[in-house]
Design an enzyme around this catalytic site. Structure first.
Site, short mmCIF file in Angstrom:
data_model
loop_
_atom_site.label_atom_id
_atom_site.label_comp_id
_atom_site.label_asym_id
_atom_site.label_seq_id
_atom_site.Cartn_x
_atom_site.Cartn_y
_atom_site.Cartn_z
CE LYS A 175 -2.34 3.44 2.10
NZ LYS A 175 -1.96 4.46 1.15
N GLY A 228 6.44 6.24 8.36
CA GLY A 228 5.53 7.38 8.36
C GLY A 228 5.57 8.07 9.71
CB SER A 229 3.25 10.43 11.28
OG SER A 229 2.07 9.71 11.51
CB VAL A 232 0.23 6.72 11.29
CG1 VAL A 232 -0.21 5.46 10.55
CG2 VAL A 232 -0.63 7.91 10.86
N GLY A 233 2.18 5.35 13.45
CA GLY A 233 2.96 4.19 13.87
C GLY A 233 2.47 3.60 15.18
CD GLU A 250 13.09 2.84 10.58
OE1 GLU A 250 13.34 3.97 11.04
OE2 GLU A 250 13.64 1.81 10.97
CB CYS A 284 12.15 10.45 8.62
SG CYS A 284 12.38 9.17 7.46
CD GLU A 385 9.09 14.01 11.40
OE1 GLU A 385 8.07 13.34 11.65
OE2 GLU A 385 10.09 13.55 10.81
C1 UN1 Z 1 13.68 9.12 4.86
O1 UN1 Z 1 13.90 10.29 5.09
O2 UN1 Z 1 12.56 8.64 5.03
O3 UN1 Z 1 20.11 9.08 3.66
C2 UN1 Z 1 14.70 8.22 4.31
C3 UN1 Z 1 18.96 9.39 3.77
C4 UN1 Z 1 18.00 9.05 2.67
C5 UN1 Z 1 16.89 8.19 3.14
C6 UN1 Z 1 15.96 8.95 4.01
N1 UN1 Z 1 18.69 8.41 1.60
O4 UN1 Z 1 18.63 9.98 4.74
#
Ligand code: UN1
Length: 495
Positions: A175, A228-229, A232-233, A250, A284, A385
């Site tokens: 999904k 994701g957030s 939600v996680g 993550e 992230c 965040e």
């Molecule tokens: C993410 O931000 O969800 O090195 C992944 C990094 C990226 C991957 C980030 N290639 O931070």
């Protein structure tokens, strides 16, 4: 007429049962419709899970090296189509072409790593405590994997999850984020072209609440991997506990770059610009805080604001664009909300602060690179965040204070320190509470063969990437072979 795309369920490309669709627009020019995609729900999820379940036995019995060979072909096709895929990703989610090219490359690297993992999948052999008995552990696939992915790395993140899932012998219900359904569709087409059994890879488009929730709750889905957030996680983690699914999360980050007074300031400047404003801050691993030593504060801030002010906003497909649009209006709204919070908290807006609609950016979700100074550790803009091009600058007077300020958040994904003092560098590696620490590099820079993930509320202890992710997608079986020809009672007959 924009092209109408479909789900992939039960080995076939099909519409949603309701026939309903949603539109996917180019964030650099919202008048451009990339395509329409099926708005799916529980019915499609049920069919997709059934298909994945049906395909599981044949796939788990396919030798792992053969499964790996298919993934190598996936990597080859992605390599041949890299530029075309990247261009469509830029059209679909906005980040500049160099970055979408990198995103596809991260997927290719992950494919080749996964291909060779099919020839490893190590277990252990250990001595038995009894005579004429053999002990080993073997790795087994788990079953149907539910994969839920975000839009900011629309190729890399699905590959981080789906390649290891497949090479380990699991089948998949995928999904993708509803902001990047085209990249997901192309990816599934490539998997099938390379030879993944069509029923083993199912793609269900739609909203998180309509598709993600029934997937997480489904009793025939054995594991969920979600990026994701944190909000939600946490709810996934709760719902999945009803069926005792394995879950990998993550989640958010509030990553910081420390710049000490002995740092190479030019190098630190390049790092913070790339970390904070690359991908328009929508990572992230984005640099959301700069923790700056007071002794170099004035000089560094002058360098930083002048360079950040000169970044060019525009369509990511134009070669002179430094910063693309944000993905949608919701993201602009969130960023605007936090800019309001920062002002109310008493931080000083040193640069930017507004959506940007000038010239060629008139019909896109652009936002100015934004810098807050005079931020203190207790402010919300120092702890929460934001997921946009907003950098909060905090001042410190010592290495110890820098580490304390950096750790003052509920997240712990990525981190960075610029210093030429080897003692500080090693203490930082030891004391920073994060899953990733860069020394003299920005907070972004993951490589496919290294574990990726965070501590505290960034996740639940699992890692993507490298060798560690393969633990998540397999279950260990302990096997004992007794070739003594008699009953041997462990712990009883030998002591
Ligand atoms: C993410 O931000 O969800 O090195 C992944 C990094 C990226 C991957 C980030 N290639 O931070």
């Amino acid at each position: 007429m924009s092209k109408r795309y479909q789900n992939h369920i039960g080995g076939k490309w099909i519409d949603a049962v309701s026939g309903e669709t949603f539109e996917n627009r180019n964030p650099a020019n919202w008048n451009e419709i990339i395509g329409t995609f099926p708005s799916s729900g529980a019915e499609e999820v049920n069919a997709a899970v059934e298909s994945a379940r049906e395909a599981f036995d044949a796939w788990r019995l396919t030798p792992a090296p053969e499964r790996g060979d298919i993934l190598r072909r996936v990597g080859d096709i992605m390599t041949a189509r890299k530029k075309e895929i990247a261009s469509n990703m830029t059209r679909e989610m906005g980040k500049v072409l160099d970055e979408t090219m990198g995103d596809v490359q991260e997927g290719i690297d992950t494919a080749y790593y996964a291909a060779t993992e099919g020839r490893r999948m190590f277990g252990h052999t250990v001595p038995s405590e009894l005579h004429n008995k053999f002990n080993m552990s073997v790795r087994r696939p788990i079953g149907v994997a539910g994969i839920i992915t975000p839009w900011n790395f629309p190729m890399a993140i699905p590959t981080w999850k789906i390649f290891p899932a497949l090479v380990c012998g699991n089948t998949v219900v995928f999904k993708p984020a509803s902001d990047t359904p085209l990249t997901a569709t192309t990816f599934v087409e490539i998997l099938i072209e390379a030879g993944i059994p069509p029923k083993a890879i199912n793609l269900v488009h739609g909203r998180g609440s309509a598709v993600g929730t029934p997937l997480v709750n489904h009793e025939n889905v054995d594991l969920i991997s979600f990026t994701g957030s944190t909000v939600v996680g946490k709810s996934i983690s709760k719902s999945a506990s009803d069926t005792l699914k394995r879950v990998s999360l993550e989640l958010g980050g509030k990553n910081a770059q420390i710049v000490l007074d002995d740092a190479d300031l030019e190098l630190a400047l390049e790092g913070v610009l790339w970390g904070a404003f690359g991908t328009t801050g929508q990572r992230c691993t984005a640099t959301s805080r700069l923790i700056l030593h007071a002794k170099v504060y004035d000089r560094f801030m002058e360098m930083l604001t002048s360079r950040a002010a000169s970044l060019r906003l525009g369509d990511g497909l134009q070669s002179d664009t430094d910063v693309g649009p944000m993905v949608n209006q919701d993201q602009i709204d969130t960023v605007q909300r936090y800019i309001g919070i920062g002002k109310d908290e008493g931080a000083k807006l040193a640069l930017g602060g507004s959506p940007y609609r000038e010239g060629a950016c008139a019909d896109g979700w652009f936002h100015e690179p934004t810098i807050f100074t005079e931020v203190t550790p207790e402010m919300r803009i120092a702890k929460e965040e934001i997921f946009g091009p907003v950098l909060s600058v905090l001042t410190i007077n010592s290495f110890e204070e820098a580490i304390q300020v950096l750790n003052n958040t509920k997240y712990g994904l990525s981190s960075s320190i610029y210093t030429n003092d080897v003692n500080c560098a090693f203490k930082a590696m030891r004391d920073i509470e994060a899953g990733i620490t860069y020394i003299n590099g920005p907070t972004i820079g993951a490589e496919a063969h290294m574990p990726f993930g965070g501590v505290k509320e960034t996740g639940n202890g699992h890692r993507e990437g490298g060798w560690e992710v393969y633990e998540f997608y397999t279950e260990t079986k302990s096997v004992f072979v007794d070739y003594s020809g008699k009953l041997q009672r462990a712990q009883i007959d030998n002591y």
